[in-house]
Scaffold this motif. Sequence first.
Motif, PDB file in Angstrom:
ATOM      1  N   MET A 137       0.787  -1.232   0.000  1.00  0.00           N
ATOM      2  CA  MET A 137       0.000   0.000   0.000  1.00  0.00           C
ATOM      3  C   MET A 137       0.822   1.286   0.000  1.00  0.00           C
ATOM      4  O   MET A 137       0.697   2.129   0.879  1.00  0.00           O
ATOM      5  CB  MET A 137      -0.972  -0.004   1.185  1.00  0.00           C
ATOM      6  N   ALA A 138       1.643   1.433  -1.008  1.00  0.00           N
ATOM      7  CA  ALA A 138       2.471   2.638  -1.097  1.00  0.00           C
ATOM      8  C   ALA A 138       1.680   3.846  -1.610  1.00  0.00           C
ATOM      9  O   ALA A 138       1.979   4.985  -1.238  1.00  0.00           O
ATOM     10  CB  ALA A 138       3.663   2.373  -2.023  1.00  0.00           C
ATOM     11  N   SER A 139       0.665   3.642  -2.437  1.00  0.00           N
ATOM     12  CA  SER A 139      -0.047   4.761  -3.055  1.00  0.00           C
ATOM     13  C   SER A 139      -1.052   5.404  -2.091  1.00  0.00           C
ATOM     14  O   SER A 139      -1.623   4.719  -1.232  1.00  0.00           O
ATOM     15  CB  SER A 139      -0.784   4.302  -4.312  1.00  0.00           C
ATOM     16  N   PRO A 140      -1.292   6.709  -2.219  1.00  0.00           N
ATOM     17  CA  PRO A 140      -2.281   7.388  -1.373  1.00  0.00           C
ATOM     18  C   PRO A 140      -3.671   6.749  -1.478  1.00  0.00           C
ATOM     19  O   PRO A 140      -4.387   6.637  -0.477  1.00  0.00           O
ATOM     20  CB  PRO A 140      -2.296   8.823  -1.923  1.00  0.00           C
ATOM     21  N   ALA A 141      -4.061   6.319  -2.690  1.00  0.00           N
ATOM     22  CA  ALA A 141      -5.386   5.708  -2.863  1.00  0.00           C
ATOM     23  C   ALA A 141      -5.514   4.436  -2.040  1.00  0.00           C
ATOM     24  O   ALA A 141      -6.575   4.151  -1.469  1.00  0.00           O
ATOM     25  CB  ALA A 141      -5.644   5.413  -4.343  1.00  0.00           C
ATOM     26  N   LEU A 164     -14.625  13.599  -0.845  1.00  0.00           N
ATOM     27  CA  LEU A 164     -14.173  12.865  -2.022  1.00  0.00           C
ATOM     28  C   LEU A 164     -14.644  13.524  -3.327  1.00  0.00           C
ATOM     29  O   LEU A 164     -14.099  13.258  -4.391  1.00  0.00           O
ATOM     30  CB  LEU A 164     -14.679  11.425  -1.981  1.00  0.00           C
ATOM     31  N   THR A 165     -15.666  14.366  -3.231  1.00  0.00           N
ATOM     32  CA  THR A 165     -16.158  15.044  -4.431  1.00  0.00           C
ATOM     33  C   THR A 165     -15.354  16.305  -4.751  1.00  0.00           C
ATOM     34  O   THR A 165     -15.534  16.901  -5.807  1.00  0.00           O
ATOM     35  CB  THR A 165     -17.640  15.461  -4.272  1.00  0.00           C
ATOM     36  N   GLU A 171      -4.748  15.152  -0.498  1.00  0.00           N
ATOM     37  CA  GLU A 171      -5.331  16.165   0.391  1.00  0.00           C
ATOM     38  C   GLU A 171      -6.171  15.509   1.481  1.00  0.00           C
ATOM     39  O   GLU A 171      -6.149  15.942   2.644  1.00  0.00           O
ATOM     40  CB  GLU A 171      -6.194  17.136  -0.413  1.00  0.00           C
ATOM     41  N   LEU A 172      -6.885  14.456   1.117  1.00  0.00           N
ATOM     42  CA  LEU A 172      -7.706  13.763   2.109  1.00  0.00           C
ATOM     43  C   LEU A 172      -6.846  13.099   3.180  1.00  0.00           C
ATOM     44  O   LEU A 172      -7.172  13.157   4.368  1.00  0.00           O
ATOM     45  CB  LEU A 172      -8.575  12.703   1.420  1.00  0.00           C
ATOM     46  N   LEU A 173      -5.761  12.475   2.746  1.00  0.00           N
ATOM     47  CA  LEU A 173      -4.875  11.819   3.716  1.00  0.00           C
ATOM     48  C   LEU A 173      -4.260  12.820   4.682  1.00  0.00           C
ATOM     49  O   LEU A 173      -3.869  12.466   5.796  1.00  0.00           O
ATOM     50  CB  LEU A 173      -3.754  11.067   2.990  1.00  0.00           C
ATOM     51  N   VAL A 178      -8.229  11.959   9.326  1.00  0.00           N
ATOM     52  CA  VAL A 178      -7.783  10.779   8.575  1.00  0.00           C
ATOM     53  C   VAL A 178      -6.388  10.373   9.040  1.00  0.00           C
ATOM     54  O   VAL A 178      -6.112   9.186   9.279  1.00  0.00           O
ATOM     55  CB  VAL A 178      -7.771  11.060   7.055  1.00  0.00           C
ATOM     56  N   ARG A 179      -5.509  11.354   9.192  1.00  0.00           N
ATOM     57  CA  ARG A 179      -4.120  11.080   9.568  1.00  0.00           C
ATOM     58  C   ARG A 179      -4.023  10.359  10.903  1.00  0.00           C
ATOM     59  O   ARG A 179      -3.200   9.458  11.084  1.00  0.00           O
ATOM     60  CB  ARG A 179      -3.336  12.387   9.600  1.00  0.00           C
TER      61      ARG A 179
END
Length: 306
Positions: A137-141, A164-165, A171-173, A178-179
């Motif tokens: 899981m390296a990618s932000p997604a 998400l919209t 930015e979400l991470l 979330v962090r």
Amino acid sequence: MFMRFHRECVKTADRFSFHGLVHRAGALFDEKAFGPEENAIVDFKYSPSPRVTWWFDHHQSAFLSAEDQKNFEAGQADGSERMRKFFNPNYISCTSLIADVAQLNFGFDTAPLLELIKWADIVDGARYESAKAAVEMASPAMKLTMVIESAADNLLVPKLIPLLTEMSFEELLDQDFVRVQLGPLMERHRAALELIRSRAMVEGGVITFDITDQPTEGYNKFIPYYLYPEATYNVGLSKSSFRTKVSVGTNPWTKLAASKLVNLAEICERYGGGGHARVGAISFPPDREDEARKAVREIVAELRDR
């Protein structure tokens, strides 16, 4: 995707609320959960309730009963629900189904959401480049997917959906709420990897493991293929607060020809479960582990050396 489409094209709601659904033994829907105005079910089984205004699904096992399917087909045949309820099992994700339906029928502009659609198809269709990419899981997604699937905070996903919209995954991470989840979840993910490593075995091309003595609300479903890349199928038994779950999957990176692969949704349907041709699940009440283990034995015997 549905929220943004509705907000931009339908424009009959000034607010949205979100209620998660889970597959469990017994009734899946509570009529009390449906509000007095518009109700949408997305990426989940069909409900014949007259209170359901919108429905989108892409699962082969979309209908709980033949009567439910007839109810859906009647609304399509007479045109009363043709522009409100949509089913197409050929789609990889419900996100891309909603995007295409909304664009074709309502003129919805999907261009700002192409990254979201792309990753929805990757995640839902298990179209990762490798088991390593899916598990490490390296990618932000991928990190965001883990937060969505695993966070215990029931308010987190309803908080994320509107963002998400309008925000990128990066930015979400970076959002504080979330962090704060990410570190502990990564630790839990690493623990699940080691637990499954210690329990999993492979025989006749089928990986099996039982972690019911370590209740969990979920784990990364690609761990078995990360550990045993040569296997074709995986049958895992786990337990959470509300069910004992049999998870059945096909290795997305198998070299076996597609024509040789077993339709797992059809197998799971025999036990009251369902899913897609390549991945499915069966939910038993938490106190019915014996029935779940019996199902596992039968499914494993059917899949070995296929």
